[in-house]
Design a protein around this motif. Structure first.
Motif, PDB file in Angstrom:
ATOM      1  N   GLY A 145       0.525   0.140   3.128  1.00 15.71           N
ATOM      2  CA  GLY A 145       0.287  -0.322   4.489  1.00 15.71           C
ATOM      3  C   GLY A 145       0.604  -1.789   4.682  1.00 15.71           C
ATOM      4  O   GLY A 145       0.618  -2.582   3.735  1.00 15.71           O
ATOM      5  N   LEU A 146       0.861  -2.153   5.942  1.00 19.02           N
ATOM      6  CA  LEU A 146       1.120  -3.530   6.344  1.00 19.02           C
ATOM      7  C   LEU A 146       2.193  -4.176   5.465  1.00 19.02           C
ATOM      8  O   LEU A 146       3.257  -3.606   5.260  1.00 19.02           O
ATOM      9  CB  LEU A 146      -0.182  -4.330   6.327  1.00 19.02           C
ATOM     10  CG  LEU A 146      -1.268  -3.864   7.315  1.00 19.02           C
ATOM     11  CD1 LEU A 146      -2.507  -4.737   7.198  1.00 19.02           C
ATOM     12  CD2 LEU A 146      -0.761  -3.858   8.736  1.00 19.02           C
ATOM     13  N   LEU A 147       1.912  -5.351   4.919  1.00 19.84           N
ATOM     14  CA  LEU A 147       2.931  -6.088   4.169  1.00 19.84           C
ATOM     15  C   LEU A 147       3.075  -5.623   2.729  1.00 19.84           C
ATOM     16  O   LEU A 147       3.922  -6.146   2.000  1.00 19.84           O
ATOM     17  CB  LEU A 147       2.601  -7.589   4.200  1.00 19.84           C
ATOM     18  CG  LEU A 147       2.604  -8.227   5.594  1.00 19.84           C
ATOM     19  CD1 LEU A 147       2.205  -9.691   5.513  1.00 19.84           C
ATOM     20  CD2 LEU A 147       3.970  -8.089   6.255  1.00 19.84           C
ATOM     21  N   ASN A 148       2.283  -4.654   2.305  1.00 21.34           N
ATOM     22  CA  ASN A 148       2.435  -4.114   0.952  1.00 21.34           C
ATOM     23  C   ASN A 148       3.747  -3.357   0.786  1.00 21.34           C
ATOM     24  O   ASN A 148       4.143  -3.050  -0.337  1.00 21.34           O
ATOM     25  CB  ASN A 148       1.264  -3.179   0.620  1.00 21.34           C
ATOM     26  CG  ASN A 148      -0.033  -3.935   0.411  1.00 21.34           C
ATOM     27  OD1 ASN A 148      -0.031  -5.086  -0.017  1.00 21.34           O
ATOM     28  ND2 ASN A 148      -1.149  -3.303   0.721  1.00 21.34           N
ATOM     29  N   GLN A 149       4.403  -3.041   1.891  1.00 25.73           N
ATOM     30  CA  GLN A 149       5.665  -2.314   1.840  1.00 25.73           C
ATOM     31  C   GLN A 149       6.848  -3.197   2.219  1.00 25.73           C
ATOM     32  O   GLN A 149       7.950  -2.698   2.437  1.00 25.73           O
ATOM     33  CB  GLN A 149       5.617  -1.129   2.803  1.00 25.73           C
ATOM     34  CG  GLN A 149       5.298  -1.543   4.234  1.00 25.73           C
ATOM     35  CD  GLN A 149       5.407  -0.413   5.213  1.00 25.73           C
ATOM     36  OE1 GLN A 149       6.495  -0.099   5.679  1.00 25.73           O
ATOM     37  NE2 GLN A 149       4.282   0.213   5.521  1.00 25.73           N
ATOM     38  N   ALA A 150       6.630  -4.511   2.294  1.00 26.59           N
ATOM     39  CA  ALA A 150       7.684  -5.426   2.740  1.00 26.59           C
ATOM     40  C   ALA A 150       8.924  -5.312   1.856  1.00 26.59           C
ATOM     41  O   ALA A 150       8.826  -5.180   0.634  1.00 26.59           O
ATOM     42  CB  ALA A 150       7.170  -6.858   2.739  1.00 26.59           C
ATOM     43  N   LYS A 151      10.072  -5.365   2.498  1.00 30.04           N
ATOM     44  CA  LYS A 151      11.334  -5.223   1.770  1.00 30.04           C
ATOM     45  C   LYS A 151      11.522  -6.333   0.756  1.00 30.04           C
ATOM     46  O   LYS A 151      11.964  -6.095  -0.369  1.00 30.04           O
ATOM     47  CB  LYS A 151      12.505  -5.214   2.764  1.00 30.04           C
ATOM     48  CG  LYS A 151      13.856  -4.987   2.113  1.00 30.04           C
ATOM     49  CD  LYS A 151      14.967  -4.919   3.149  1.00 30.04           C
ATOM     50  CE  LYS A 151      16.317  -4.674   2.477  1.00 30.04           C
ATOM     51  NZ  LYS A 151      17.419  -4.597   3.472  1.00 30.04           N
ATOM     52  N   GLN A 152      11.175  -7.567   1.124  1.00 27.70           N
ATOM     53  CA  GLN A 152      11.357  -8.690   0.215  1.00 27.70           C
ATOM     54  C   GLN A 152      10.338  -8.698  -0.913  1.00 27.70           C
ATOM     55  O   GLN A 152      10.492  -9.425  -1.895  1.00 27.70           O
ATOM     56  CB  GLN A 152      11.280 -10.019   0.973  1.00 27.70           C
ATOM     57  CG  GLN A 152       9.935 -10.317   1.610  1.00 27.70           C
ATOM     58  CD  GLN A 152       9.809  -9.743   3.005  1.00 27.70           C
ATOM     59  OE1 GLN A 152      10.547  -8.822   3.362  1.00 27.70           O
ATOM     60  NE2 GLN A 152       8.895 -10.285   3.800  1.00 27.70           N
ATOM     61  N   LEU A 153       9.292  -7.862  -0.784  1.00 25.23           N
ATOM     62  CA  LEU A 153       8.258  -7.807  -1.817  1.00 25.23           C
ATOM     63  C   LEU A 153       8.579  -6.750  -2.868  1.00 25.23           C
ATOM     64  O   LEU A 153       8.679  -7.051  -4.060  1.00 25.23           O
ATOM     65  CB  LEU A 153       6.901  -7.523  -1.174  1.00 25.23           C
ATOM     66  CG  LEU A 153       5.675  -7.607  -2.088  1.00 25.23           C
ATOM     67  CD1 LEU A 153       5.486  -9.034  -2.589  1.00 25.23           C
ATOM     68  CD2 LEU A 153       4.420  -7.149  -1.340  1.00 25.23           C
ATOM     69  N   ASN A 154       8.737  -5.511  -2.431  1.00 27.49           N
ATOM     70  CA  ASN A 154       9.026  -4.432  -3.386  1.00 27.49           C
ATOM     71  C   ASN A 154       9.944  -3.361  -2.810  1.00 27.49           C
ATOM     72  O   ASN A 154      10.046  -2.275  -3.373  1.00 27.49           O
ATOM     73  CB  ASN A 154       7.724  -3.788  -3.875  1.00 27.49           C
ATOM     74  CG  ASN A 154       6.820  -3.357  -2.732  1.00 27.49           C
ATOM     75  OD1 ASN A 154       7.242  -2.641  -1.834  1.00 27.49           O
ATOM     76  ND2 ASN A 154       5.570  -3.796  -2.751  1.00 27.49           N
ATOM     77  N   GLY A 155      10.592  -3.683  -1.686  1.00 21.78           N
ATOM     78  CA  GLY A 155      11.541  -2.729  -1.118  1.00 21.78           C
ATOM     79  C   GLY A 155      10.908  -1.445  -0.642  1.00 21.78           C
ATOM     80  O   GLY A 155      11.484  -0.365  -0.804  1.00 21.78           O
ATOM     81  N   GLY A 156       9.715  -1.545  -0.037  1.00 21.29           N
ATOM     82  CA  GLY A 156       9.051  -0.341   0.453  1.00 21.29           C
ATOM     83  C   GLY A 156       8.580   0.580  -0.659  1.00 21.29           C
ATOM     84  O   GLY A 156       8.460   1.789  -0.465  1.00 21.29           O
ATOM     85  N   GLY A 157       8.303  -0.001  -1.827  1.00 18.91           N
ATOM     86  CA  GLY A 157       7.823   0.789  -2.958  1.00 18.91           C
ATOM     87  C   GLY A 157       8.907   1.212  -3.932  1.00 18.91           C
ATOM     88  O   GLY A 157       8.604   1.795  -4.982  1.00 18.91           O
ATOM     89  N   GLU A 158      10.174   0.922  -3.613  1.00 22.47           N
ATOM     90  CA  GLU A 158      11.277   1.325  -4.491  1.00 22.47           C
ATOM     91  C   GLU A 158      11.166   0.675  -5.869  1.00 22.47           C
ATOM     92  O   GLU A 158      11.553   1.272  -6.877  1.00 22.47           O
ATOM     93  CB  GLU A 158      12.620   0.957  -3.853  1.00 22.47           C
ATOM     94  CG  GLU A 158      13.005   1.830  -2.664  1.00 22.47           C
ATOM     95  CD  GLU A 158      13.155   3.293  -3.052  1.00 22.47           C
ATOM     96  OE1 GLU A 158      13.619   3.569  -4.183  1.00 22.47           O
ATOM     97  OE2 GLU A 158      12.792   4.160  -2.236  1.00 22.47           O
ATOM     98  N   LEU A 159      10.638  -0.533  -5.912  1.00 15.43           N
ATOM     99  CA  LEU A 159      10.474  -1.227  -7.191  1.00 15.43           C
ATOM    100  C   LEU A 159       9.626  -0.408  -8.151  1.00 15.43           C
ATOM    101  O   LEU A 159       9.963  -0.261  -9.340  1.00 15.43           O
ATOM    102  CB  LEU A 159       9.834  -2.599  -6.952  1.00 15.43           C
ATOM    103  CG  LEU A 159       9.430  -3.391  -8.199  1.00 15.43           C
ATOM    104  CD1 LEU A 159      10.670  -3.796  -8.990  1.00 15.43           C
ATOM    105  CD2 LEU A 159       8.615  -4.626  -7.818  1.00 15.43           C
ATOM    106  N   PHE A 160       8.541   0.170  -7.644  1.00 16.11           N
ATOM    107  CA  PHE A 160       7.632   0.932  -8.501  1.00 16.11           C
ATOM    108  C   PHE A 160       8.185   2.324  -8.806  1.00 16.11           C
ATOM    109  O   PHE A 160       7.914   2.875  -9.874  1.00 16.11           O
ATOM    110  CB  PHE A 160       6.261   1.033  -7.832  1.00 16.11           C
ATOM    111  CG  PHE A 160       5.703  -0.296  -7.410  1.00 16.11           C
ATOM    112  CD1 PHE A 160       5.403  -1.266  -8.348  1.00 16.11           C
ATOM    113  CD2 PHE A 160       5.507  -0.593  -6.068  1.00 16.11           C
ATOM    114  CE1 PHE A 160       4.904  -2.501  -7.968  1.00 16.11           C
ATOM    115  CE2 PHE A 160       5.011  -1.817  -5.674  1.00 16.11           C
ATOM    116  CZ  PHE A 160       4.711  -2.778  -6.628  1.00 16.11           C
TER     117      PHE A 160
END
Length: 302
Positions: A145-160
């Motif tokens: 939710g919110l900024l936990n899915q930010a593209k610059q953070l983890n790409g919407g969860g793709e990193l994990f």
């Protein structure tokens, strides 16, 4: 008597463990977990550790402004403690919807911290631990939710997803559902819209869906235009246009973030449709501001 059992060491050794277990109760495994985070300093009052009288009202209620100012030092202190000692997500609420059990977890970080480049690794670490914890508990779906899915953070969860390909828990970001809500918010008679947004999943999906409907999507002349056009079928690509000075300004504006000066450029009677999780600042009395993408809570939810 229990007192003498304790004094003379005749008490059953399992008593303390039994007492602690009874206090915790049976730990239930939710089927779905929504992982969110703190927003502004006042958001702490809407948690279980906050005040029920404040949590029962919208965060923007003007009647409580003096109360918020008095408690501002407490909110600041809670933020500092969470920043220094918050090492894992915590449960905010437990929800029941029929047979479905859901929980909301919060990462102990605030909005402004997500904008700090040197905090991204730490925040991703908190999100990663929450995902692994949910996976170990047998949670089926975890939504970022919110900024936990930010593209610059983890790409919407793709990193994990790439880091842990054998994850059993399904990671979702809610972009598909948000896109559907945004599309339903746009007036049915709209033939042209202005897309004032970054390259988010919701923005791209909304623009593609509108082009498929035959609605003209006008964008600012930037790099997002080329990226978005490559995702639209050639037969519908003509419905995507760059904005020019002599271009007619649409009445419907799809925005994720917009400043005051840009809002003043909208024509009288314009409709602002937010496509992000955060509301738009209302500065125009001659325009209509819709709410952020949201759905009505079912009456069966507990």
């Amino acid at each position: 008597m229990p007192l003498y059992d304790y004094v003379y060491s005749t008490m059953d050794k399992s008593s303390d463990q039994l007492y602690e277990t009874s206090l915790r109760g049976a730990e239930e495994t939710p089927g779905l977990v929504h992982l969110t985070h703190m927003t502004d300093l006042q958001s702490v009052y809407h948690l279980r550790i906050g005040f029920a009288s404040v949590a029962s009202r919208p965060s923007a209620t003007g009647a409580m402004w003096w109360y918020m100012w008095v408690l501002w030092p407490v909110a600041w202190l809670s933020m500092a403690l969470a920043w220094a000692y918050g090492s894992s997500a915590f449960v905010v609420e437990r929800i029941k919807l029929g047979k479905l059990r859901m929980q909301t977890w919060a990462v102990p970080r605030y909005n402004f911290q997500y904008g700090l480049s040197w905090e991204r690794e730490s925040i991703n670490g908190l999100i990663e631990r929450a995902i692994l914890d949910a996976d170990a508990r047998g949670v089926k779906v975890l939504s970022l939710g919110l900024l936990n899915q930010a593209k610059q953070l983890n790409g919407g969860g793709e990193l994990f997803r790439h880091r842990y390909p054998k994850l059993r828990v399904r990671l979702v970001d809610g972009s598909g559902l948000a896109t559907a809500v945004v599309l339903r918010s746009i007036p049915r008679d709209a033939k042209q819209v202005l897309l004032h947004a970054g390259p988010s999943k919701v923005a791209c999906a909304t623009a593609a869906a509108l082009c498929e409907r035959g609605v003209q999507v006008v964008m600012n002349p930037n790099k997002e235009y080329d990226m978005l056009k490559s995702q639209i079928a050639d037969s519908k690509a003509s419905y995507l246009e760059r904005r020019s000075d002599n271009h007619h300004t649409p009445q419907v504006w799809l925005v994720d973030s917009i400043d005051d000066e840009e809002q003043k450029m909208a024509p009288k009677g314009a409709v602002f449709v937010p496509i992000s999780q955060f509301p738009i600042k209302k500065i125009r009395k001659d325009c209509t501001y819709l709410s952020t993408p949201a759905m009505k809570i079912p009456e069966t939810m507990q």
